[in-house]
Design an enzyme around this catalytic site. Structure first.
Site, PDB file in Angstrom:
ATOM      1  N   GLY A 117       0.801  -1.219   0.000  1.00  0.00           N
ATOM      2  CA  GLY A 117       0.000   0.000   0.000  1.00  0.00           C
ATOM      3  C   GLY A 117       0.832   1.266   0.000  1.00  0.00           C
ATOM      4  O   GLY A 117       2.057   1.234   0.074  1.00  0.00           O
ATOM      5  N   HIS A 118       0.124   2.399  -0.073  1.00  0.00           N
ATOM      6  CA  HIS A 118       0.770   3.708  -0.155  1.00  0.00           C
ATOM      7  C   HIS A 118       0.174   4.630   0.909  1.00  0.00           C
ATOM      8  O   HIS A 118      -1.045   4.610   1.130  1.00  0.00           O
ATOM      9  CB  HIS A 118       0.536   4.307  -1.549  1.00  0.00           C
ATOM     10  CG  HIS A 118       1.399   5.476  -1.865  1.00  0.00           C
ATOM     11  ND1 HIS A 118       1.170   6.744  -1.361  1.00  0.00           N
ATOM     12  CD2 HIS A 118       2.504   5.578  -2.648  1.00  0.00           C
ATOM     13  CE1 HIS A 118       2.089   7.571  -1.825  1.00  0.00           C
ATOM     14  NE2 HIS A 118       2.903   6.889  -2.599  1.00  0.00           N
ATOM     15  N   PRO A 119       1.000   5.445   1.553  1.00  0.00           N
ATOM     16  CA  PRO A 119       0.466   6.254   2.654  1.00  0.00           C
ATOM     17  C   PRO A 119      -0.458   7.391   2.220  1.00  0.00           C
ATOM     18  O   PRO A 119      -1.273   7.847   3.013  1.00  0.00           O
ATOM     19  CB  PRO A 119       1.732   6.823   3.314  1.00  0.00           C
ATOM     20  CG  PRO A 119       2.774   6.790   2.242  1.00  0.00           C
ATOM     21  CD  PRO A 119       2.462   5.573   1.432  1.00  0.00           C
ATOM     22  N   THR A 120      -0.365   7.837   0.973  1.00  0.00           N
ATOM     23  CA  THR A 120      -1.148   9.016   0.577  1.00  0.00           C
ATOM     24  C   THR A 120      -2.056   8.795  -0.621  1.00  0.00           C
ATOM     25  O   THR A 120      -2.662   9.743  -1.113  1.00  0.00           O
ATOM     26  CB  THR A 120      -0.214  10.207   0.275  1.00  0.00           C
ATOM     27  OG1 THR A 120       0.675   9.852  -0.798  1.00  0.00           O
ATOM     28  CG2 THR A 120       0.598  10.595   1.498  1.00  0.00           C
TER      29      THR A 120
END
Length: 413
Positions: free
Chosen positions: A231-234
């Site tokens: 996943g990606h934080p933003t």
């Protein structure tokens, strides 16, 4: 043999590097025409000739993969005569590259100042884990140690699992690219000013530089990125998902355009009409609910169905391939001529990766197979002005050596 003049044709590089970061960087320079001369120890040669477990007819695959278009000379740099021989070569070279632990070249007497004394125009490039000076400079380290210190490892892996090493030696390859960039830039500077210089390249600096833009987020918020698996934080949705067949694919909706395209492709009111998912900020805030909704949808069809559908609807996605699939089955990789083959006198046909930049005006050359240990010793010494008598003396005194026939017999001259 090609007659094409490449951008770095005519430049001589004495390459003392070993293992990965240096050899890959100098191979990139050799692909563009530089005459890269591997200066190797008398016994066993460069370290990667004997590392790991994969060999082809006695030739190490690790060495073969990163040393094409080079020549090999064997010199005993620990001897006074070997040092003098090296400095004589260095007096006519354009570039020195080395990645010993800081301080080693000083002890050998072949450091930047020693070479500069005989060749003021020299470009002297040193690669190390942390830099030539500082509190860590003398510590032993390699790629995963740098991954651990740089923050890369801490942000890699699943949230409920320990930090994970990146699958490829990314800091090594970052340093290789920085070496090729730095040497080329320094040579351009020398062409304009006549001045050589010393270059200090560290895996740590390169690894941290590769964290852009995570650095901006970290310094702005005061919080380090957490492990989020794929996943990606933003951004959301921006991770891997699983189809009904158990195969994984990656979905990357990093703009509202792609989110809307995804909703249209799925034609699912749970997505398009849910207030929790109307903006990227809301989708990130409600990530678990979003992922659960998508997982239920994606479990209804095989991965190939979703990838093909998203391709038609302009949604960024791709099947997650293993390296063998990528190298041997992917049509874009084949189109890009990513894998080439070279003929080696003992290893036979050797597949390897091409230079990852397509120079349309001056395409890279793949002319010479990775050298056998000491294959070019006599040839190189002669080119640098050593007489036959001097070469014979160096061989007789075991200061230099050519190829060994396996029975201890040296056939260098």
């Amino acid at each position: 043999m090609t007659t094409q003049t490449l951008p770095l044709t005519g430049y001589r590089i004495l390459d003392l590097t070993m293992v990965t970061s240096g050899p890959v960087g100098t191979m990139m320079l050799a692909d563009m025409g530089a005459d890269v001369i591997k200066v190797e120890p008398l016994k066993n040669g460069e370290l990667s000739r004997s590392m790991g477990t994969t060999y082809v007819n006695g030739e190490n695959r690790m060495f073969l993969s990163q040393n094409r278009n080079k020549r090999s000379i064997r010199i005993d740099l620990k001897s006074q005569a070997g040092r003098e021989t090296f400095l004589r070569l260095a007096s006519e070279a354009d570039v020195i590259t080395e990645n010993f632990r800081p301080g080693t070249v000083d002890r050998l007497g072949i450091d930047y100042e020693a070479v500069k004394a005989v060749n003021p125009r020299i470009v002297y490039a040193s690669i190390s884990a942390f830099g030539q000076t500082g509190p860590y400079a003398a510590q032993p380290a390699n790629d995963p140690i740098v991954q651990a210190l740089s923050g890369l490892m801490a942000m890699t892996g699943e949230p409920d699992r320990p930090p994970s090493r990146i699958g490829s030696p990314y800091p090594d390859f970052g340093a290789a690219a920085l070496l090729a960039f730095a040497v080329s830039t320094a040579l351009l500077h020398r062409e304009r000013t006549g001045e050589g210089q010393q270059l200090d390249i560290s895996l740590l600096n390169g690894a941290i530089f590769s964290c852009i833009p995570r650095d901006g987020e970290t310094l702005a918020t005061g919080a380090a990125p957490s492990r989020m698996g794929s996943g990606h934080p933003t951004f959301a949705p921006y991770r891997s998902y699983q189809g009904a067949d158990g195969q994984y694919f990656f979905l990357a909706c990093f703009t509202e355009k792609f989110w809307n395209a995804l909703c249209d492709a799925l034609d699912n009111s749970k997505l398009s009409e849910d207030d929790r998912f109307r903006t990227n900020a809301l989708r990130c805030e409600n990530r678990e609910a979003l992922d659960a909704t998508l997982a239920d949808i994606f479990h209804t069809q095989e991965t190939a169905h979703w990838v093909n559908l998203f391709k038609e609807r302009n949604v960024p996605s791709a099947p997650i391939q293993d390296l063998h699939q990528a190298l041997t089955q992917d049509p874009q990789v084949a189109h890009n001529n990513t894998v080439i083959e070279m003929e080696h006198p003992t290893a036979g046909t050797v597949p390897m990766l091409s230079l990852p930049v397509n120079f349309h005006g001056t395409p890279a050359r793949y002319q010479n197979a990775p050298p056998r240990l000491g294959e070019h010793t006599a040839e190189i010494l002669s080119e640098f002005g050593f007489s036959d008598e001097e070469c014979q003396e160096l061989f007789a005194r075991s200061i230099a050596a050519g190829m060994d026939d396996g029975e201890g017999n040296d056939h260098g001259i």
